[in-house]
Each structure stands twice: as C-alpha cells, then as structure tokens.
Motif scaffolding. Structure first.
Motif, PDB file in Angstrom:
ATOM      1  N   LEU A 125       6.894   1.623 -11.448  1.00 32.73           N
ATOM      2  CA  LEU A 125       5.492   1.876 -11.757  1.00 32.73           C
ATOM      3  C   LEU A 125       4.630   1.917 -10.497  1.00 32.73           C
ATOM      4  O   LEU A 125       3.744   2.770 -10.361  1.00 32.73           O
ATOM      5  CB  LEU A 125       4.965   0.819 -12.723  1.00 32.73           C
ATOM      6  N   VAL A 126       4.888   1.004  -9.585  1.00 34.06           N
ATOM      7  CA  VAL A 126       4.114   0.975  -8.339  1.00 34.06           C
ATOM      8  C   VAL A 126       4.393   2.223  -7.503  1.00 34.06           C
ATOM      9  O   VAL A 126       3.463   2.841  -6.963  1.00 34.06           O
ATOM     10  CB  VAL A 126       4.428  -0.316  -7.536  1.00 34.06           C
ATOM     11  N   VAL A 127       5.650   2.625  -7.414  1.00 31.75           N
ATOM     12  CA  VAL A 127       6.003   3.822  -6.642  1.00 31.75           C
ATOM     13  C   VAL A 127       5.384   5.068  -7.284  1.00 31.75           C
ATOM     14  O   VAL A 127       4.876   5.952  -6.582  1.00 31.75           O
ATOM     15  CB  VAL A 127       7.537   3.959  -6.509  1.00 31.75           C
ATOM     16  N   ALA A 128       5.407   5.130  -8.616  1.00 31.72           N
ATOM     17  CA  ALA A 128       4.816   6.284  -9.299  1.00 31.72           C
ATOM     18  C   ALA A 128       3.311   6.351  -9.053  1.00 31.72           C
ATOM     19  O   ALA A 128       2.769   7.427  -8.756  1.00 31.72           O
ATOM     20  CB  ALA A 128       5.108   6.205 -10.795  1.00 31.72           C
ATOM     21  N   ALA A 129       2.634   5.210  -9.158  1.00 26.77           N
ATOM     22  CA  ALA A 129       1.190   5.192  -8.905  1.00 26.77           C
ATOM     23  C   ALA A 129       0.896   5.563  -7.454  1.00 26.77           C
ATOM     24  O   ALA A 129      -0.048   6.318  -7.173  1.00 26.77           O
ATOM     25  CB  ALA A 129       0.626   3.815  -9.236  1.00 26.77           C
ATOM     26  N   TRP A 130       1.704   5.067  -6.533  1.00 25.10           N
ATOM     27  CA  TRP A 130       1.515   5.381  -5.111  1.00 25.10           C
ATOM     28  C   TRP A 130       1.699   6.886  -4.865  1.00 25.10           C
ATOM     29  O   TRP A 130       0.912   7.508  -4.148  1.00 25.10           O
ATOM     30  CB  TRP A 130       2.500   4.567  -4.278  1.00 25.10           C
ATOM     31  N   ALA A 131       2.739   7.458  -5.463  1.00 29.40           N
ATOM     32  CA  ALA A 131       2.994   8.885  -5.276  1.00 29.40           C
ATOM     33  C   ALA A 131       1.865   9.723  -5.870  1.00 29.40           C
ATOM     34  O   ALA A 131       1.449  10.724  -5.276  1.00 29.40           O
ATOM     35  CB  ALA A 131       4.329   9.266  -5.910  1.00 29.40           C
ATOM     36  N   LEU A 132       1.352   9.319  -7.026  1.00 26.09           N
ATOM     37  CA  LEU A 132       0.257  10.074  -7.647  1.00 26.09           C
ATOM     38  C   LEU A 132      -0.993  10.084  -6.775  1.00 26.09           C
ATOM     39  O   LEU A 132      -1.666  11.104  -6.639  1.00 26.09           O
ATOM     40  CB  LEU A 132      -0.072   9.488  -9.019  1.00 26.09           C
ATOM     41  N   VAL A 133      -1.305   8.931  -6.184  1.00 21.97           N
ATOM     42  CA  VAL A 133      -2.508   8.848  -5.354  1.00 21.97           C
ATOM     43  C   VAL A 133      -2.283   9.511  -3.993  1.00 21.97           C
ATOM     44  O   VAL A 133      -3.144  10.234  -3.495  1.00 21.97           O
ATOM     45  CB  VAL A 133      -2.937   7.373  -5.177  1.00 21.97           C
ATOM     46  N   THR A 144     -10.383   9.086   1.716  1.00 18.87           N
ATOM     47  CA  THR A 144     -10.384   7.642   1.944  1.00 18.87           C
ATOM     48  C   THR A 144      -9.333   6.956   1.083  1.00 18.87           C
ATOM     49  O   THR A 144      -8.600   6.085   1.557  1.00 18.87           O
ATOM     50  CB  THR A 144     -11.778   7.048   1.640  1.00 18.87           C
ATOM     51  N   TYR A 145      -9.241   7.351  -0.185  1.00 14.04           N
ATOM     52  CA  TYR A 145      -8.238   6.761  -1.074  1.00 14.04           C
ATOM     53  C   TYR A 145      -6.826   7.069  -0.596  1.00 14.04           C
ATOM     54  O   TYR A 145      -5.950   6.210  -0.637  1.00 14.04           O
ATOM     55  CB  TYR A 145      -8.424   7.266  -2.509  1.00 14.04           C
ATOM     56  N   ARG A 146      -6.622   8.287  -0.144  1.00 17.20           N
ATOM     57  CA  ARG A 146      -5.291   8.650   0.351  1.00 17.20           C
ATOM     58  C   ARG A 146      -4.950   7.891   1.629  1.00 17.20           C
ATOM     59  O   ARG A 146      -3.812   7.472   1.825  1.00 17.20           O
ATOM     60  CB  ARG A 146      -5.228  10.148   0.596  1.00 17.20           C
ATOM     61  N   ASP A 147      -5.952   7.704   2.492  1.00 17.54           N
ATOM     62  CA  ASP A 147      -5.716   6.964   3.733  1.00 17.54           C
ATOM     63  C   ASP A 147      -5.370   5.503   3.469  1.00 17.54           C
ATOM     64  O   ASP A 147      -4.589   4.900   4.192  1.00 17.54           O
ATOM     65  CB  ASP A 147      -6.941   7.043   4.644  1.00 17.54           C
ATOM     66  N   VAL A 148      -5.965   4.945   2.432  1.00 16.20           N
ATOM     67  CA  VAL A 148      -5.666   3.558   2.073  1.00 16.20           C
ATOM     68  C   VAL A 148      -4.321   3.467   1.358  1.00 16.20           C
ATOM     69  O   VAL A 148      -3.556   2.528   1.551  1.00 16.20           O
ATOM     70  CB  VAL A 148      -6.796   2.968   1.186  1.00 16.20           C
ATOM     71  N   ALA A 149      -4.000   4.457   0.526  1.00 20.04           N
ATOM     72  CA  ALA A 149      -2.774   4.414  -0.271  1.00 20.04           C
ATOM     73  C   ALA A 149      -1.526   4.689   0.561  1.00 20.04           C
ATOM     74  O   ALA A 149      -0.453   4.179   0.227  1.00 20.04           O
ATOM     75  CB  ALA A 149      -2.861   5.419  -1.411  1.00 20.04           C
ATOM     76  N   TRP A 150      -1.636   5.480   1.614  1.00 17.79           N
ATOM     77  CA  TRP A 150      -0.452   5.863   2.374  1.00 17.79           C
ATOM     78  C   TRP A 150       0.331   4.659   2.910  1.00 17.79           C
ATOM     79  O   TRP A 150       1.543   4.577   2.711  1.00 17.79           O
ATOM     80  CB  TRP A 150      -0.850   6.819   3.497  1.00 17.79           C
ATOM     81  N   MET A 188       0.285   1.601   1.835  1.00 15.83           N
ATOM     82  CA  MET A 188       0.342   0.529   0.845  1.00 15.83           C
ATOM     83  C   MET A 188       1.747  -0.065   0.648  1.00 15.83           C
ATOM     84  O   MET A 188       1.879  -1.289   0.516  1.00 15.83           O
ATOM     85  CB  MET A 188      -0.218   1.020  -0.499  1.00 15.83           C
ATOM     86  N   PRO A 189       2.831   0.720   0.636  1.00 22.71           N
ATOM     87  CA  PRO A 189       4.161   0.097   0.501  1.00 22.71           C
ATOM     88  C   PRO A 189       4.471  -0.895   1.616  1.00 22.71           C
ATOM     89  O   PRO A 189       5.065  -1.945   1.371  1.00 22.71           O
ATOM     90  CB  PRO A 189       5.125   1.289   0.538  1.00 22.71           C
ATOM     91  N   LEU A 190       4.041  -0.588   2.824  1.00 27.99           N
ATOM     92  CA  LEU A 190       4.256  -1.516   3.933  1.00 27.99           C
ATOM     93  C   LEU A 190       3.456  -2.797   3.725  1.00 27.99           C
ATOM     94  O   LEU A 190       3.964  -3.902   3.940  1.00 27.99           O
ATOM     95  CB  LEU A 190       3.873  -0.861   5.260  1.00 27.99           C
ATOM     96  N   TYR A 191       2.203  -2.673   3.285  1.00 26.73           N
ATOM     97  CA  TYR A 191       1.386  -3.856   3.003  1.00 26.73           C
ATOM     98  C   TYR A 191       2.023  -4.706   1.911  1.00 26.73           C
ATOM     99  O   TYR A 191       2.059  -5.934   2.010  1.00 26.73           O
ATOM    100  CB  TYR A 191      -0.022  -3.458   2.572  1.00 26.73           C
ATOM    101  N   LEU A 192       2.517  -4.062   0.879  1.00 22.15           N
ATOM    102  CA  LEU A 192       3.155  -4.797  -0.213  1.00 22.15           C
ATOM    103  C   LEU A 192       4.430  -5.495   0.258  1.00 22.15           C
ATOM    104  O   LEU A 192       4.712  -6.619  -0.155  1.00 22.15           O
ATOM    105  CB  LEU A 192       3.450  -3.871  -1.391  1.00 22.15           C
ATOM    106  N   LEU A 193       5.194  -4.834   1.106  1.00 18.15           N
ATOM    107  CA  LEU A 193       6.415  -5.443   1.631  1.00 18.15           C
ATOM    108  C   LEU A 193       6.103  -6.663   2.493  1.00 18.15           C
ATOM    109  O   LEU A 193       6.757  -7.709   2.370  1.00 18.15           O
ATOM    110  CB  LEU A 193       7.206  -4.408   2.437  1.00 18.15           C
ATOM    111  N   VAL A 194       5.107  -6.565   3.343  1.00 20.04           N
ATOM    112  CA  VAL A 194       4.708  -7.697   4.185  1.00 20.04           C
ATOM    113  C   VAL A 194       4.173  -8.844   3.321  1.00 20.04           C
ATOM    114  O   VAL A 194       4.498 -10.014   3.539  1.00 20.04           O
ATOM    115  CB  VAL A 194       3.669  -7.256   5.236  1.00 20.04           C
ATOM    116  N   THR A 195       3.380  -8.510   2.308  1.00 16.91           N
ATOM    117  CA  THR A 195       2.847  -9.531   1.408  1.00 16.91           C
ATOM    118  C   THR A 195       3.974 -10.230   0.656  1.00 16.91           C
ATOM    119  O   THR A 195       3.977 -11.466   0.526  1.00 16.91           O
ATOM    120  CB  THR A 195       1.864  -8.899   0.404  1.00 16.91           C
TER     121      THR A 195
END
Length: 92
Positions: free
Chosen positions: A13-21, A33-39, A41-48
């Motif tokens: 679900l997270v990957v699908a939402a990320w790909a859509l955005v 701006t949304y695309r710049d923040v979303a790009w 995001m997987p790295l931020y989630l992995l670090v978190t």
C-alpha cells in the motif's frame, strides 16, 4: 492473517501510494512540491524504521529480566563439571 502477510500488505500500500504521487499515475495534477517531498520518502521511512528498531532493541536489552534461579543452576552445573573433570585427571 500471518504477520508476514500484514507487513507485505502494508508495504504494498505504501509503495502504491508513493508511486501514484511520484509519477502522477492518476493524473491528479499535484504540484511539484508534493512530488519533491514524495520522491525521497522511502529513504525517510527506512531510516525511521531503523531508528525505531534500534530503540526497541535497546529498550528490551535495558529492561531484560534477570534469571536468578537459572544463574544458580548454571553455576552448580559448572562446579559439578569441574569436579568431574578433576576426578578424571584434568587440572583446571
């Protein structure tokens, strides 16, 4: 539902939402701006997730219960083993 299936569903679900955005697959016309923040995001989630895992392991190690009875039993077995080895001629 096993834990593996739950995790796989969540990640999907997270990957699908990320790909859509990120690639605007539904033609939502999101601002850059949304695309710049979303790009990233997987790295931020992995670090978190890594920080959370490290904190959980640290907390569990810090609050680990001592097993006094098991400790005494192990010390007794060590003494018995040493005595048995001495009887067999091994010097410790």
């Amino acid at each position: 539902m096993t834990k593996l299936v739950e995790w796989l569903l969540g990640v999907t679900l997270v990957v699908a939402a990320w790909a859509l955005v990120t690639w605007d697959l539904l033609d939502l016309r999101l601002s850059q701006t949304y695309r710049d923040v979303a790009w990233p995001m997987p790295l931020y989630l992995l670090v978190t997730f890594g920080c959370y895992s490290l904190a959980t392991v640290g907390y569990r190690v810090a609050t680990f219960n001592d097993c006094d009875e098991a400790s005494l039993e192990l010390q007794k077995q060590i003494k018995e083993a040493k005595e048995d080895l001495r009887k067999k001629g091994l010097k410790i």
